[in-house]
Design a protein around this motif. Structure first.
Motif, PDB file in Angstrom:
ATOM      1  N   GLY A  74       0.801  -1.215   0.000  1.00 55.98           N
ATOM      2  CA  GLY A  74       0.000   0.000   0.000  1.00 55.98           C
ATOM      3  C   GLY A  74       0.834   1.265   0.000  1.00 55.98           C
ATOM      4  O   GLY A  74       0.505   2.244  -0.690  1.00 55.98           O
TER       5      GLY A  74
ATOM      6  N   MET B 222      -7.249   5.317  -0.053  1.00 58.34           N
ATOM      7  CA  MET B 222      -7.834   4.095   0.496  1.00 58.34           C
ATOM      8  C   MET B 222      -9.236   3.874  -0.048  1.00 58.34           C
ATOM      9  O   MET B 222      -9.621   2.735  -0.354  1.00 58.34           O
ATOM     10  CB  MET B 222      -7.863   4.171   2.026  1.00 58.34           C
ATOM     11  CG  MET B 222      -6.498   4.058   2.683  1.00 58.34           C
ATOM     12  SD  MET B 222      -5.681   2.469   2.346  1.00 58.34           S
ATOM     13  CE  MET B 222      -6.826   1.322   3.158  1.00 58.34           C
TER      14      MET B 222
ATOM     15  N   LYS C 276      -8.656  -5.513   1.904  1.00 56.75           N
ATOM     16  CA  LYS C 276      -7.795  -4.334   2.004  1.00 56.75           C
ATOM     17  C   LYS C 276      -6.541  -4.598   2.831  1.00 56.75           C
ATOM     18  O   LYS C 276      -5.570  -3.817   2.771  1.00 56.75           O
ATOM     19  CB  LYS C 276      -8.564  -3.160   2.586  1.00 56.75           C
ATOM     20  CG  LYS C 276      -8.985  -3.319   4.034  1.00 56.75           C
ATOM     21  CD  LYS C 276      -9.710  -2.069   4.529  1.00 56.75           C
ATOM     22  CE  LYS C 276     -10.102  -2.193   5.990  1.00 56.75           C
ATOM     23  NZ  LYS C 276     -10.818  -0.977   6.474  1.00 56.75           N
TER      24      LYS C 276
ATOM     25  N   LEU D  65      -2.885  -4.376   1.492  1.00 53.85           N
ATOM     26  CA  LEU D  65      -2.107  -3.138   1.426  1.00 53.85           C
ATOM     27  C   LEU D  65      -1.073  -3.055   2.537  1.00 53.85           C
ATOM     28  O   LEU D  65      -0.083  -2.321   2.420  1.00 53.85           O
ATOM     29  CB  LEU D  65      -3.037  -1.929   1.477  1.00 53.85           C
ATOM     30  CG  LEU D  65      -4.043  -1.808   0.319  1.00 53.85           C
ATOM     31  CD1 LEU D  65      -4.989  -0.640   0.558  1.00 53.85           C
ATOM     32  CD2 LEU D  65      -3.327  -1.652  -1.021  1.00 53.85           C
TER      33      LEU D  65
ATOM     34  N   ARG E  55      -4.363  10.250   2.105  1.00 54.13           N
ATOM     35  CA  ARG E  55      -4.408   8.803   2.352  1.00 54.13           C
ATOM     36  C   ARG E  55      -5.844   8.279   2.354  1.00 54.13           C
ATOM     37  O   ARG E  55      -6.109   7.177   1.860  1.00 54.13           O
ATOM     38  CB  ARG E  55      -3.751   8.496   3.702  1.00 54.13           C
ATOM     39  CG  ARG E  55      -3.533   7.013   3.974  1.00 54.13           C
ATOM     40  CD  ARG E  55      -2.323   6.490   3.244  1.00 54.13           C
ATOM     41  NE  ARG E  55      -2.140   5.069   3.417  1.00 54.13           N
ATOM     42  CZ  ARG E  55      -1.018   4.424   3.136  1.00 54.13           C
ATOM     43  NH1 ARG E  55       0.025   5.085   2.656  1.00 54.13           N
ATOM     44  NH2 ARG E  55      -0.913   3.125   3.290  1.00 54.13           N
TER      45      ARG E  55
ATOM     46  N   GLU F 156      -9.862   0.519  -2.164  1.00 48.67           N
ATOM     47  CA  GLU F 156     -10.782  -0.510  -1.661  1.00 48.67           C
ATOM     48  C   GLU F 156     -11.840  -0.880  -2.676  1.00 48.67           C
ATOM     49  O   GLU F 156     -12.275  -2.035  -2.743  1.00 48.67           O
ATOM     50  CB  GLU F 156     -11.412  -0.033  -0.353  1.00 48.67           C
ATOM     51  CG  GLU F 156     -10.442  -0.066   0.829  1.00 48.67           C
ATOM     52  CD  GLU F 156     -11.052   0.505   2.092  1.00 48.67           C
ATOM     53  OE1 GLU F 156     -12.303   0.566   2.186  1.00 48.67           O
ATOM     54  OE2 GLU F 156     -10.287   0.886   3.003  1.00 48.67           O
TER      55      GLU F 156
END
Length: 259
Positions: A104, A123, A137, A140, A119, A127
Motif C-alpha cells: 500500500g 484508500m 484491504k 495493502l 491517504r 478498496e
C-alpha cells in the motif's frame, strides 16, 4: 484512434529486434499480441512506455497517442502519461514491488507522484478496486514476498488501475500462475474492462488466453506481425503455418470419466 504504432522498428545495439510493425487500438478494445519468447512482443510494450533502456532505440516509425507523436514529448509530459494514460502490469508483479516496503505504501507513493490525493482518498479508491479483484484491504499492509502468485498479480493490477488509465499494458500477466489462477485473473481483466471501458494491450505466448480475452489478435514472429484478425478469423481460418502451429500447441486435456 487511442494508440497507433506506425512502421516501428527497434534496435538493441546494432541488432534490429522489431521490424516495421504497425497496429492500432481503439477505445474500449482488447488487443492481444501473441508469439513465442524472443519474438519482440514485450519490446513493443517497453517502447510505448519509453522503457527500452540505454541500448534500445526506435530507429523508424512513430508511436501516436490520440494523434500525438510520443517522440515530440518532453520528459515531464511522458512522466504524466505513465499512470494517467498508461497503466503497466508486469509479468511477475510481486517482483516489481520493493520487497522491504508494504504494498500500500508503494502504490500510494506512485499515486502521489501524479495527484494530490490524501491517504483517505487513496484508500477509498483502492478498496473499490480491491473489492472488484476479490482482495481484502489487508493486502495493502502486506510485504510483496508474502503474497501468493495470484495475489501478487492482482496487486499489480491495482497499482496499474488506481489512476484509471485509458490503456492497460499487460506483459505476460498470467504466465507465472497455475491454470486455475490464470483463469481467475483473466476474468478480472474482463470485469474491469467492462466496468471502466479501458483499452487493454496484452502480450502473451498463450493463444488460448488471447482467445478468451481479446477482440483482436496479432501474431508476432521474429520481430514481425505476420497475421492479424478477430479471434474467429485467427482460430477458424488462420492463414499462416506458424499460427496453425500455435493453435495446435494449446493444451487440451481429456479425461476418462469411467476410470
Amino acid at each position: 484512434m487511442l494508440l497507433s504504432l506506425e512502421n516501428i522498428s527497434i534496435n538493441y545495439g546494432s541488432r534490429e529486434i522489431v521490424h516495421d510493425v504497425s497496429f492500432n487500438i481503439n477505445s474500449g478494445e482488447i488487443l492481444a499480441i501473441v508469439g513465442e519468447s524472443g519474438s519482440g512482443k514485450s519490446t513493443l510494450l517497453k517502447a510505448i512506455q519509453h522503457l527500452l533502456g540505454r541500448s534500445g532505440k526506435i530507429t523508424q516509425g512513430k508511436i501516436l497517442i490520440e494523434g500525438r507523436d510520443l517522440s515530440t514529448l518532453d520528459s515531464e509530459s511522458r512522466r504524466r502519461l505513465a499512470g494517467e494514460f498508461f497503466g503497466m502490469i508486469f509479468q511477475n508483479s510481486s517482483e516489481s514491488f520493493c520487497p522491504i516496503r508494504k504494498v500500500g505504501d508503494q502504490i500510494f507513493e506512485s499515486v502521489r507522484a501524479h495527484c494530490d490525493w490524501d491517504r483517505a482518498e487513496f484508500m477509498n479508491r483502492a478498496e473499490k478496486i480491491l473489492d472488484q479483484l476479490d482482495l481484502d484491504k489487508s493486502i495493502l499492509d502486506e510485504y510483496p514476498f508474502r503474497l501468493s502468485g495470484g495475489m501478487g498479480q492482482r496487486a499489480g493490477i491495482l497499482a496499474a488501475m488506481i489512476l484509471e488509465p485509458k490503456i492497460l499494458l499487460a506483459d505476460e500477466p498470467t504466465s507465472a500462475l497455475d491454470p486455475q489462477t490464470q483463469m481467475h485473473v483473466a476474468q478480472k481483466f474482463l470485469e474491469l474492462q467492462n466496468q471502466q471501458n479501458i483499452s487493454i494491450l496484452i502480450v502473451t505466448h498463450n493463444l488460448g488466453l488471447a482467445n478468451f480475452l481479446a477482440d483482436r489478435i496479432l501474431i508476432m514472429k521474429d520481430g514481425c506481425i505476420i497475421e492479424e484478425g478477430s479471434c474467429d478469423e485467427i482460430f477458424k481460418s488462420p492463414r499462416e503455418i506458424y499460427t496453425r502451429d500455435l493453435i495446435q500447441a494449446i493444451p487440451r486435456f481429456e479425461y476418462d470419466l469411467a476410470s
